[in-house]
Design a protein around this motif. Structure first.
Motif, PDB file in Angstrom:
ATOM      1  N   UNK A 108       0.845  -1.200   0.000  1.00 47.18           N
ATOM      2  CA  UNK A 108       0.000   0.000   0.000  1.00 47.18           C
ATOM      3  C   UNK A 108       0.874   1.241   0.000  1.00 47.18           C
ATOM      4  N   UNK A 109       0.313   2.338  -0.474  1.00 44.67           N
ATOM      5  CA  UNK A 109       0.962   3.634  -0.389  1.00 44.67           C
ATOM      6  C   UNK A 109       0.367   4.441   0.746  1.00 44.67           C
ATOM      7  N   UNK A 110       0.880   5.637   0.921  1.00 48.44           N
ATOM      8  CA  UNK A 110       0.422   6.504   1.998  1.00 48.44           C
ATOM      9  C   UNK A 110      -1.064   6.827   1.859  1.00 48.44           C
ATOM     10  N   UNK A 111      -1.527   7.092   0.628  1.00 45.80           N
ATOM     11  CA  UNK A 111      -2.930   7.477   0.411  1.00 45.80           C
ATOM     12  C   UNK A 111      -3.882   6.355   0.816  1.00 45.80           C
ATOM     13  N   UNK A 112      -3.549   5.111   0.432  1.00 48.11           N
ATOM     14  CA  UNK A 112      -4.416   3.978   0.776  1.00 48.11           C
ATOM     15  C   UNK A 112      -4.460   3.771   2.280  1.00 48.11           C
ATOM     16  N   UNK A 113      -3.310   3.845   2.911  1.00 53.41           N
ATOM     17  CA  UNK A 113      -3.252   3.680   4.363  1.00 53.41           C
ATOM     18  C   UNK A 113      -4.070   4.763   5.056  1.00 53.41           C
ATOM     19  N   UNK A 114      -3.957   5.986   4.585  1.00 47.53           N
ATOM     20  CA  UNK A 114      -4.702   7.094   5.181  1.00 47.53           C
ATOM     21  C   UNK A 114      -6.209   6.897   5.016  1.00 47.53           C
ATOM     22  N   UNK A 115      -6.650   6.505   3.820  1.00 44.20           N
ATOM     23  CA  UNK A 115      -8.087   6.301   3.571  1.00 44.20           C
ATOM     24  C   UNK A 115      -8.644   5.193   4.455  1.00 44.20           C
ATOM     25  N   UNK A 116      -7.897   4.097   4.584  1.00 43.34           N
ATOM     26  CA  UNK A 116      -8.359   2.988   5.423  1.00 43.34           C
ATOM     27  C   UNK A 116      -8.444   3.403   6.881  1.00 43.34           C
ATOM     28  N   UNK A 117      -7.534   4.259   7.335  1.00 41.69           N
ATOM     29  CA  UNK A 117      -7.601   4.739   8.716  1.00 41.69           C
ATOM     30  C   UNK A 117      -8.793   5.667   8.923  1.00 41.69           C
ATOM     31  N   UNK A 118      -9.135   6.465   7.911  1.00 43.08           N
ATOM     32  CA  UNK A 118     -10.323   7.318   8.005  1.00 43.08           C
ATOM     33  C   UNK A 118     -11.577   6.452   8.132  1.00 43.08           C
ATOM     34  N   UNK A 119     -11.672   5.401   7.303  1.00 43.56           N
ATOM     35  CA  UNK A 119     -12.829   4.495   7.353  1.00 43.56           C
ATOM     36  C   UNK A 119     -12.891   3.778   8.697  1.00 43.56           C
ATOM     37  N   UNK A 120     -11.738   3.310   9.161  1.00 40.05           N
ATOM     38  CA  UNK A 120     -11.693   2.641  10.465  1.00 40.05           C
ATOM     39  C   UNK A 120     -12.152   3.582  11.570  1.00 40.05           C
ATOM     40  N   UNK A 121     -11.703   4.832  11.518  1.00 41.16           N
ATOM     41  CA  UNK A 121     -12.113   5.805  12.522  1.00 41.16           C
ATOM     42  C   UNK A 121     -13.612   6.061  12.503  1.00 41.16           C
ATOM     43  N   UNK A 122     -14.198   6.084  11.302  1.00 39.65           N
ATOM     44  CA  UNK A 122     -15.651   6.258  11.206  1.00 39.65           C
ATOM     45  C   UNK A 122     -16.385   5.096  11.862  1.00 39.65           C
ATOM     46  N   UNK A 123     -15.818   3.890  11.730  1.00 43.31           N
ATOM     47  CA  UNK A 123     -16.439   2.728  12.361  1.00 43.31           C
ATOM     48  C   UNK A 123     -16.218   2.665  13.854  1.00 43.31           C
TER      49      UNK A 123
END
Length: 444
Positions: A108-123
């Motif tokens: 993964x790159x930085x953007x993918x990791x960041x997006x997944x962390x945003x989604x995780x935080x929403x959950x």
């Protein structure tokens, strides 16, 4: 026309429903997985920064990204659980957590990791408030201190249990597989909850719940104690979010320990914090059982350790020796834990049960805004300081000041024993239904 009395929830004289502690244990595991998910980025911070070639400000942004939708999600879901059974909401949250981890197993790159962390935080944003709302359906007000403490311990044990295991994976394999292990853990909890999870009977059993008088949210959210809970817990969460993101990198890059050594050191604040939370929950219930007002048994008990912890943390940059520095950091930040035990029960003291889920969720959404700011501030301070260690010390000093101010505001504002009576008076003044004071409170 005479005001209708508020339906009373079961008192401590009535037996706790069968199965209450089983549900509490499942929700403890829920919070354990929740905090294991949170800690993994900080634990793997050095290899992530190395592999993705991240500057401190970028890593600080990654830590903050977890909280971008955290508060919004907490508020939305808080209103949902006023109408939807918490067992289904909890199941949906756990599935979101699990699915958000699996993309990191591959490259993964930085953007993918960041997006997944945003989604995780929403959950994960609504997690504690929904879990607290769920467990309060199994315990009356006088018995909520210990269950709340146990839920809070899910965070500590999530770190204590997960850090050695995840760090072993990081050291012996790589950080990608640590995320995959957490995804599997989330799926296993969801399966267990699907089979064993139930809705609490205390509120739902009341046929008069629909007629329960409500307090306008404008009055609830601007009440002195509600504002005090947000102010106090904001300072505690500033410390917690720094611990989640920056503690392990500080141990490795700031103090010179290895990744393997840092894995063991990183659990120390959570072990100490676990003891503080359990002690606070037990002491709060003991004091209330002896007739002490909730101003003391909850308000002072939660806010005073927070201010003291900030004062201890402020000393840390000015002492010599990494052992003493770590000890002051552990004790200073660990004392914050008491506030998490007392604030949800304080809010539930003066909030009608039909509004409790939303009120606790809004409280959680507001104090966790610290999670957006704190990691980014630390990253910026580190990047623009003359030396790496100076940057860390400046960041922790800022944390100390915020903790002291938050603790003092808590001592000033937390008066839950008079809040319900005051809101009842406002209801009379506006020709709203009166909410009578609960038995056992002592209006000043």
């Amino acid at each position: 026309m005479a005001a209708q009395p508020t339906p009373k929830e079961p008192t401590s004289k009535e037996p706790t429903p069968k199965g209450a502690w089983k549900i509490t244990f499942l929700l403890f595991l829920f919070m354990l997985v929740n905090f294991a998910d949170k800690i993994v980025v900080g634990l793997a911070g050095v290899p992530i920064m190395t592999d993705l070639k991240l500057e401190p400000e970028q890593f600080g942004l990654l830590g903050s990204s977890f909280f971008f939708l955290f508060s919004i999600s907490a508020i939305v879901v808080g209103f949902i659980v006023n109408r939807v059974e918490t067992r289904w909401v909890l199941l949906a949250l756990a599935l979101i957590w699990a699915l958000a981890q699996f993309p990191m197993v591959g490259t993964v790159g930085f953007a993918t990791l960041l997006i997944c962390r945003v989604i995780l935080g929403a959950g994960e944003g609504p997690a504690f408030s929904v879990a607290a709302h769920a467990v309060y359906k199994w315990f009356p007000d006088e018995k909520r201190g210990l269950p709340t403490a146990i839920l809070s311990q899910g965070s500590a044990f999530g770190v204590i249990v997960a850090v050695p295991a995840l760090n072993w994976v990081i050291v012996n394999y790589n950080w990608h597989y640590a995320f995959g292990a957490l995804g599997i853990a989330g799926l296993l909890w969801a399966l267990a909850w699907l089979v064993l999870g139930k809705e609490g009977p205390l509120v739902e059993a009341s046929s008069t719940q629909a007629a329960e008088p409500k307090i306008p949210y404008a009055q609830l959210l601007t009440s002195r104690t509600f504002i005090g809970c947000i102010a106090a817990t904001f300072g505690a969460y500033w410390a917690l979010s720094l611990g989640l993101t920056w503690f392990t990198p500080f141990i490795i890059k700031g103090l010179g320990y290895s990744q393997q050594q840092a894995g063991f050191i990183s659990i120390l604040p959570w072990i100490f914090g676990a003891a503080i939370v359990l002690l606070a929950g037990w002491l709060s219930q003991v004091l209330m059982a002896r007739g002490v007002s909730t101003r003391i048994a909850r308000g002072v008990l939660g806010a005073a350790p927070l201010a003291a912890g900030g004062a201890i943390l402020a000393i840390m940059p000015h002492v010599q020796g990494t052992g003493l520095q770590i000890a002051l950091l552990v004790v200073g930040t660990g004392l914050c834990g008491a506030i998490y035990v007392v604030c949800p029960p304080m809010i539930s003291e003066f909030t009608p049960a039909s509004q409790r889920g939303a009120a606790i969720a809004i409280y959680g959404a507001l104090y966790t805004l610290a999670g957006i700011v704190a990691p980014a501030v630390m990253g910026s301070v580190i990047q623009h300081s003359p030396t790496l260690l100076d940057g860390y010390f400046t960041g922790f000093t800022i944390n100390a000041v915020i903790m002291v101010v938050s603790g003092l505001l808590g001592l000033l504002l937390l008066w839950p024993n008079t809040e319900r009576a005051r809101l009842a008076g406002q209801a009379v003044a506006t020709h709203s239904p009166v909410v009578p004071a609960k038995a056992g409170t002592h209006p000043a």
